[in-house]
Enzyme design. Sequence first.
Site, mmCIF file in Angstrom:
data_model
loop_
_atom_site.group_PDB
_atom_site.id
_atom_site.type_symbol
_atom_site.label_atom_id
_atom_site.label_comp_id
_atom_site.label_asym_id
_atom_site.label_seq_id
_atom_site.Cartn_x
_atom_site.Cartn_y
_atom_site.Cartn_z
ATOM 1 C CB SER A 234 -0.977 0.005 1.172
ATOM 2 O OG SER A 234 -0.327 -0.317 2.372
ATOM 3 C CG HIS A 264 -0.934 -5.215 2.314
ATOM 4 N ND1 HIS A 264 -0.268 -5.047 3.493
ATOM 5 C CD2 HIS A 264 -0.860 -3.993 1.686
ATOM 6 C CE1 HIS A 264 0.188 -3.806 3.587
ATOM 7 N NE2 HIS A 264 -0.161 -3.144 2.506
ATOM 8 C CG HIS A 310 5.996 -9.002 7.962
ATOM 9 N ND1 HIS A 310 6.894 -8.085 7.453
ATOM 10 C CD2 HIS A 310 4.826 -8.338 8.131
ATOM 11 C CE1 HIS A 310 6.285 -6.922 7.356
ATOM 12 N NE2 HIS A 310 5.039 -7.039 7.752
ATOM 13 N NE ARG A 319 2.325 -4.192 12.770
ATOM 14 C CZ ARG A 319 2.134 -4.239 11.457
ATOM 15 N NH1 ARG A 319 1.531 -3.215 10.852
ATOM 16 N NH2 ARG A 319 2.508 -5.273 10.744
ATOM 17 C CG ASP A 365 -3.278 -8.409 9.195
ATOM 18 O OD1 ASP A 365 -3.922 -7.434 9.582
ATOM 19 O OD2 ASP A 365 -2.471 -8.357 8.262
HETATM 20 N N1 HAX Z 1 1.644 -19.720 5.363
HETATM 21 C C1 HAX Z 1 2.041 -20.515 4.340
HETATM 22 N N2 HAX Z 1 3.050 -20.248 3.515
HETATM 23 C C2 HAX Z 1 3.726 -19.111 3.774
HETATM 24 C C3 HAX Z 1 3.420 -18.261 4.832
HETATM 25 C C4 HAX Z 1 2.307 -18.588 5.626
HETATM 26 N N3 HAX Z 1 1.887 -17.797 6.615
HETATM 27 N N4 HAX Z 1 4.276 -17.219 4.825
HETATM 28 C C5 HAX Z 1 5.120 -17.423 3.777
HETATM 29 N N5 HAX Z 1 4.768 -18.549 3.132
HETATM 30 C C6 HAX Z 1 5.351 -19.084 1.901
HETATM 31 C C7 HAX Z 1 5.141 -18.086 0.791
HETATM 32 O O1 HAX Z 1 3.828 -18.201 0.241
HETATM 33 C C8 HAX Z 1 6.246 -18.456 -0.167
HETATM 34 O O2 HAX Z 1 5.836 -19.621 -0.866
HETATM 35 P P1 HAX Z 1 6.112 -19.761 -2.454
HETATM 36 O O3 HAX Z 1 7.590 -19.615 -2.605
HETATM 37 O O4 HAX Z 1 5.589 -21.101 -2.779
HETATM 38 O O5 HAX Z 1 5.343 -18.636 -3.093
HETATM 39 C C9 HAX Z 1 7.369 -18.852 0.787
HETATM 40 O O6 HAX Z 1 6.748 -19.201 2.015
HETATM 41 C C10 HAX Z 1 8.397 -17.787 1.030
HETATM 42 O O7 HAX Z 1 7.725 -16.651 1.515
HETATM 43 P P2 HAX Z 1 8.465 -15.605 2.484
HETATM 44 O O8 HAX Z 1 9.697 -15.144 1.774
HETATM 45 O O9 HAX Z 1 8.616 -16.162 3.847
HETATM 46 O O10 HAX Z 1 7.400 -14.445 2.592
HETATM 47 P P3 HAX Z 1 6.996 -13.364 1.487
HETATM 48 O O11 HAX Z 1 7.794 -12.151 1.736
HETATM 49 O O12 HAX Z 1 7.020 -13.917 0.116
HETATM 50 O O13 HAX Z 1 5.474 -13.106 1.854
HETATM 51 C C11 HAX Z 1 3.620 -12.725 3.291
HETATM 52 C C12 HAX Z 1 5.112 -12.440 3.055
HETATM 53 C C13 HAX Z 1 3.140 -11.850 4.444
HETATM 54 C C14 HAX Z 1 2.832 -12.362 2.059
HETATM 55 C C15 HAX Z 1 3.462 -14.233 3.640
HETATM 56 O O14 HAX Z 1 4.151 -14.523 4.835
HETATM 57 C C16 HAX Z 1 2.011 -14.634 3.775
HETATM 58 O O15 HAX Z 1 1.374 -14.936 2.766
HETATM 59 N N6 HAX Z 1 1.440 -14.647 5.033
HETATM 60 C C17 HAX Z 1 0.046 -14.936 5.220
HETATM 61 C C18 HAX Z 1 -0.813 -13.741 4.867
HETATM 62 C C19 HAX Z 1 -0.635 -12.613 5.859
HETATM 63 O O16 HAX Z 1 -0.660 -12.810 7.061
HETATM 64 N N7 HAX Z 1 -0.489 -11.377 5.343
HETATM 65 C C20 HAX Z 1 -0.388 -10.180 6.174
HETATM 66 C C21 HAX Z 1 1.049 -9.676 6.299
HETATM 67 C C22 HAX Z 1 1.139 -8.441 7.153
HETATM 68 C C23 HAX Z 1 0.544 -7.293 6.423
HETATM 69 O O17 HAX Z 1 1.034 -6.815 5.409
HETATM 70 N N8 HAX Z 1 -0.570 -6.827 6.879
HETATM 71 O O18 HAX Z 1 -1.179 -5.860 6.217
#
Ligand code: HAX
Length: 425
Positions: A234, A264, A310, A319, A365
């Site tokens: 964002s 996000h 994250h 948080r 979250d």
């Molecule tokens: N559950 C399952 N798999 C996960 C995971 C989770 N909570 N967190 C990371 N992974 C996976 C990713 O999907 C990625 O898989 P692929 O290579 O197959 O695509 C792999 O692990 C490596 O990811 P990473 O490097 O650890 O994390 P990223 O920077 O790519 O992504 C995310 C960060 C927050 C998007 C990710 O941890 C996620 O999807 N979490 C769940 C959704 C979530 O809680 N989002 C909110 C984040 C906070 C925020 O921005 N709030 O607004």
Amino acid sequence: MSTIFDILSRKIVEWRKEESAIIEKGGTKVLSQVTVAQAYGGMRGVASIICDTSRVPQEQGLIIREIPLKQLLDKTPEEIFFLLLTAELPNKDQLADFSEEIRSRKYVPKYVWDVLKSMPKDSHPMTMLNTAILVLQKESVFSKKYDDGMRKEDYWKATLEDALNLVAKIPAIAAGIYRIRFNKGDIIAPDPAMDLTGDYVHMLGLGEINKEEFNDLMRLYLVAHCDHEGGNVSALTNLTINSALSDIYYSLSGGFDGLAGPLHGLANQECLKWILEIMQKYGNAPSKEQLKEIVWNTLNSGKVIPGYGHAVLRVTDPRFEGFLEFGKSHFPEDPIFLTVSRLYDVVPEELKKVEKIKNPWPNVDAASGSMLYHYGIKEFSYYTVVFAVSRSLGLTAQAVVNRAMNGPLIRPKSVTSQYVKEFVS
Ligand code: HAX
């Protein structure tokens, strides 16, 4: 007494001098490099934009203007907005003046309500919020002044006018969306005497709840979600749009379009949905074994565990800790809260077993939705809107600072896969 405009006018002169000195002294030094894997990997870890409102060290979490979030959890959104904008907490007089600036701008024009009321009944509340902000764009002071030939040094002043207007109106818009979208009755008008938190609670019109306690939760909520440096979806979207001199009505609604994604800000909606599914399956007090099972079922079905992981953090999000403390001291026996706490005992250990996951710890979250649910906001598609009310502080402050510093057009270079193929060989 100094107004926010006077205070920033003085500070900006210093900030501009500092920036010129930095560039003069070290403009050719390499801040960061980009590997091929990073170019394919969402630019994770590439330091290439400047954001002064906050930073997020991976082992510490959110630090606002060099003050760790944990030391700010008792502040009000007004104090935090002032801090984000000026790099200092306000004194008593400054806070009184700044709060009055915001209070005087609360009124939302009728045409916004007409548009919101005419939207399809199943519109997502985030779509309604972003639509309302875009509909309001015609009020932009920046756009009007730009058309009139405003000088570049004054861009930030017009952007600050827009920021104050938006931050003042968004709680009313968000509360109105709650009432329209979920058939809660007539919209409740803002109370000119109330602060941002109190008025948002008042306009939501939640009925029989402990108002004082909910007010405190909402204050905490609006503080905790306010900003998270400049590289998240964002913030970067907001920055990019605003860098084209699109005003912040455009950039904020664009940023919020990104916040509306499940990776996000929508993760809080997804997380509560997941917790309720768990409780439907295993009852009010799922055991650790049952929680392990559900974690693996979720992972094996190709889904993410919402609220965990994250892109930057490598520790439990402070948080999340703030909300956990709030739940422990206000409703430790609430079954949903207990499930959130128990998941915290189970999920990280399981995610550590998945090699590719870089951060097994909870983010904001994982807990925030359960807090709102406890006080009666059970419509979880609304949760990201509450997040957005808070994030409007950081995104608008970032835009004001960027305009103050004459931030450049954001325009990184893209390359084709063919180029990279030839480059690596
Ligand atoms: N559950 C399952 N798999 C996960 C995971 C989770 N909570 N967190 C990371 N992974 C996976 C990713 O999907 C990625 O898989 P692929 O290579 O197959 O695509 C792999 O692990 C490596 O990811 P990473 O490097 O650890 O994390 P990223 O920077 O790519 O992504 C995310 C960060 C927050 C998007 C990710 O941890 C996620 O999807 N979490 C769940 C959704 C979530 O809680 N989002 C909110 C984040 C906070 C925020 O921005 N709030 O607004």
